[in-house]
Structures are given as C-alpha cells and as structure tokens.
Design a protein around this motif. Structure first.
Motif, mmCIF file in Angstrom:
data_model
loop_
_atom_site.group_PDB
_atom_site.id
_atom_site.type_symbol
_atom_site.label_atom_id
_atom_site.label_comp_id
_atom_site.label_asym_id
_atom_site.label_seq_id
_atom_site.Cartn_x
_atom_site.Cartn_y
_atom_site.Cartn_z
ATOM 1 N N LEU A 1 -11.954 -2.664 6.860
ATOM 2 C CA LEU A 1 -11.573 -3.093 5.513
ATOM 3 C C LEU A 1 -10.128 -3.568 5.482
ATOM 4 N N ALA A 2 -9.850 -4.438 4.523
ATOM 5 C CA ALA A 2 -8.474 -4.881 4.298
ATOM 6 C C ALA A 2 -7.711 -3.792 3.535
ATOM 7 N N THR A 3 -6.399 -3.904 3.508
ATOM 8 C CA THR A 3 -5.577 -2.955 2.756
ATOM 9 C C THR A 3 -5.751 -3.193 1.261
ATOM 10 N N GLU A 4 -5.232 -2.300 0.461
ATOM 11 C CA GLU A 4 -5.224 -2.484 -0.996
ATOM 12 C C GLU A 4 -4.234 -3.604 -1.349
ATOM 13 N N TRP A 5 -4.426 -4.204 -2.506
ATOM 14 C CA TRP A 5 -3.497 -5.228 -2.984
ATOM 15 C C TRP A 5 -2.163 -4.573 -3.294
ATOM 16 N N ARG A 6 -1.079 -5.163 -2.823
ATOM 17 C CA ARG A 6 0.280 -4.665 -3.051
ATOM 18 C C ARG A 6 1.174 -5.784 -3.565
ATOM 19 N N GLY A 7 2.333 -5.398 -4.060
ATOM 20 C CA GLY A 7 3.261 -6.360 -4.638
ATOM 21 C C GLY A 7 4.200 -7.014 -3.654
ATOM 22 N N GLY A 8 4.063 -6.775 -2.381
ATOM 23 C CA GLY A 8 4.942 -7.384 -1.390
ATOM 24 C C GLY A 8 4.752 -6.732 -0.039
ATOM 25 N N PHE A 9 5.529 -7.180 0.919
ATOM 26 C CA PHE A 9 5.484 -6.561 2.237
ATOM 27 C C PHE A 9 6.875 -6.513 2.822
ATOM 28 N N GLY A 10 7.033 -5.629 3.789
ATOM 29 C CA GLY A 10 8.316 -5.479 4.453
ATOM 30 C C GLY A 10 8.189 -5.790 5.932
ATOM 31 N N LEU A 11 9.323 -6.041 6.550
ATOM 32 C CA LEU A 11 9.401 -6.245 7.987
ATOM 33 C C LEU A 11 10.325 -5.155 8.531
ATOM 34 N N PRO A 12 9.795 -3.943 8.762
ATOM 35 C CA PRO A 12 10.655 -2.800 9.091
ATOM 36 C C PRO A 12 11.381 -2.936 10.421
ATOM 37 N N ILE B 1 4.848 -5.457 10.566
ATOM 38 C CA ILE B 1 4.777 -5.808 9.149
ATOM 39 C C ILE B 1 4.259 -4.578 8.410
ATOM 40 N N GLU B 2 4.722 -4.377 7.183
ATOM 41 C CA GLU B 2 4.309 -3.207 6.425
ATOM 42 C C GLU B 2 3.861 -3.606 5.030
ATOM 43 N N VAL B 3 2.571 -3.365 4.746
ATOM 44 C CA VAL B 3 2.038 -3.546 3.400
ATOM 45 C C VAL B 3 1.749 -2.173 2.822
ATOM 46 N N GLY C 1 1.300 0.407 5.283
ATOM 47 C CA GLY C 1 1.744 1.183 6.431
ATOM 48 C C GLY C 1 2.126 0.197 7.518
ATOM 49 N N PRO C 2 2.958 0.605 8.478
ATOM 50 C CA PRO C 2 3.378 -0.363 9.505
ATOM 51 C C PRO C 2 2.219 -0.768 10.419
ATOM 52 N N GLU C 3 2.110 -2.053 10.662
ATOM 53 C CA GLU C 3 1.092 -2.610 11.559
ATOM 54 C C GLU C 3 1.783 -3.621 12.470
ATOM 55 N N ARG C 4 1.308 -3.713 13.702
ATOM 56 C CA ARG C 4 1.852 -4.724 14.601
ATOM 57 C C ARG C 4 1.412 -6.104 14.121
ATOM 58 N N ILE C 5 2.320 -7.045 14.148
ATOM 59 C CA ILE C 5 2.007 -8.405 13.709
ATOM 60 C C ILE C 5 0.919 -9.004 14.600
ATOM 61 N N SER C 6 0.896 -8.631 15.849
ATOM 62 C CA SER C 6 -0.122 -9.164 16.765
ATOM 63 C C SER C 6 -1.520 -8.654 16.426
ATOM 64 N N ASP C 7 -1.635 -7.583 15.632
ATOM 65 C CA ASP C 7 -2.932 -7.033 15.244
ATOM 66 C C ASP C 7 -3.458 -7.598 13.935
ATOM 67 N N ILE C 8 -2.707 -8.462 13.276
ATOM 68 C CA ILE C 8 -3.090 -8.988 11.969
ATOM 69 C C ILE C 8 -4.143 -10.081 12.141
ATOM 70 N N GLU C 9 -5.292 -9.894 11.491
ATOM 71 C CA GLU C 9 -6.332 -10.927 11.495
ATOM 72 C C GLU C 9 -6.021 -11.984 10.440
ATOM 73 N N TRP C 10 -5.691 -11.548 9.211
ATOM 74 C CA TRP C 10 -5.312 -12.463 8.150
ATOM 75 C C TRP C 10 -4.513 -11.735 7.076
ATOM 76 N N ILE C 11 -3.806 -12.549 6.282
ATOM 77 C CA ILE C 11 -3.071 -12.080 5.104
ATOM 78 C C ILE C 11 -3.604 -12.887 3.931
ATOM 79 N N GLU C 12 -3.937 -12.203 2.833
ATOM 80 C CA GLU C 12 -4.422 -12.894 1.636
ATOM 81 C C GLU C 12 -3.431 -12.738 0.500
ATOM 82 N N LEU C 13 -3.286 -13.815 -0.269
ATOM 83 C CA LEU C 13 -2.448 -13.833 -1.461
ATOM 84 C C LEU C 13 -3.351 -13.996 -2.672
ATOM 85 N N ASP C 14 -3.137 -13.183 -3.690
ATOM 86 C CA ASP C 14 -3.908 -13.272 -4.925
ATOM 87 C C ASP C 14 -3.140 -14.165 -5.898
#
Length: 148
Positions: free
Chosen positions: A67-78, A83-85, A87-100
C-alpha cells in the motif's frame, strides 16, 4: 553567512545553489547542503517547492510495500538518499509519488470548506522542471526512476 542572514534572504539562497528551503507539514526551514547537487536532487527540491506553493497533499509507494502511505502535507529530505513522508524511505526504493490536486481548506465549523483545484499549477511546475508525470485517477503521479 550566519543563520539569521540565511533566513532573511531566501531568494539569494536559491540563486547560490548551496542550500534549499525544506517544506514539511507547513513549516519552512533552511538547510545547507553541498554545492554539488545532482539533477535528481534538484528535481526533488523542485517537487518540494511545488508542494509547498500549491498546498497539495502527497503520498508515495515503496516497492517492497503493498500500500501507499497516507496523504500528507509535504515531505522532507532528512539526509542524502532518503525521503520522508510518514517515515524515512530510501529514494531508490520509491516506486512513485502522487500529488493530490484538490486542496481542501477548512475555514471553520459553520463555514463550508474551500475546495481549490490546483492541477494546472502542478502540471506547469512539473513541465518547467522537466519532470515527467502521468494522471492516474485524478492524481498526478511521478515515477521514482527519475528521482534516483
């Protein structure tokens, strides 16, 4: 340049390309990074600014999660490579990012919320930065391959 001076001149910071403004859940912080940023980091920072400017929500999908993460108001680059939406995740593990593109602003209990569609601003910002996207079920999807 000291921290107070950085906080007073955000436009100057952007032109020097040695630091960036990090938007995370409505707060604005200045973070100094090295001058040798990659094109991928520039895209992430541009995406971060776009989310901060349009106030749209974001979520991401990681390859090893169903499943994708919950909708959030932004993300950080710790730190570099993460990348952190929610919780921290490796950028290389990201399949996609969605914008509402539908922004709901709550005004008060007796006043109905204000609904704004910012899809044109999002598409314009992505096109200006050369970020490829797809529209999927009303959301704007950016695939992770171009962020690595």
């Amino acid at each position: 340049m000291d921290r107070e001076e950085l906080e007073r001149t955000p436009e100057g910071i952007e032109k020097r390309r040695f630091c960036y403004v990090m938007y995370r859940f409505g707060e604005e912080r200045f973070v100094i990074i090295s001058s040798s940023r990659s094109r991928h980091m520039d895209r992430l920072i541009a995406l971060q600014h776009l989310i901060g400017n349009t106030c749209c929500k974001i979520r991401l999908k990681v390859y090893h999660e169903e499943l994708a993460t919950e909708w959030r108001g932004g993300f950080g680059l710790p730190t570099r490579g993460y990348i952190e939406v929610s919780g921290p995740e490796r950028i290389s593990d990201i399949e996609w990012i969605e914008l509402d593109p539908i922004v709901v602003t709550y005004i008060g209990r007796l006043v109905p919320p204000k609904v704004t569609v910012v899809i044109d601003e999002i598409i314009l910002g992505l096109n200006n930065e050369g970020i490829e996207y797809k529209t999927v079920k009303g959301s704007i999807r950016v695939y992770g391959q171009q962020l690595r």
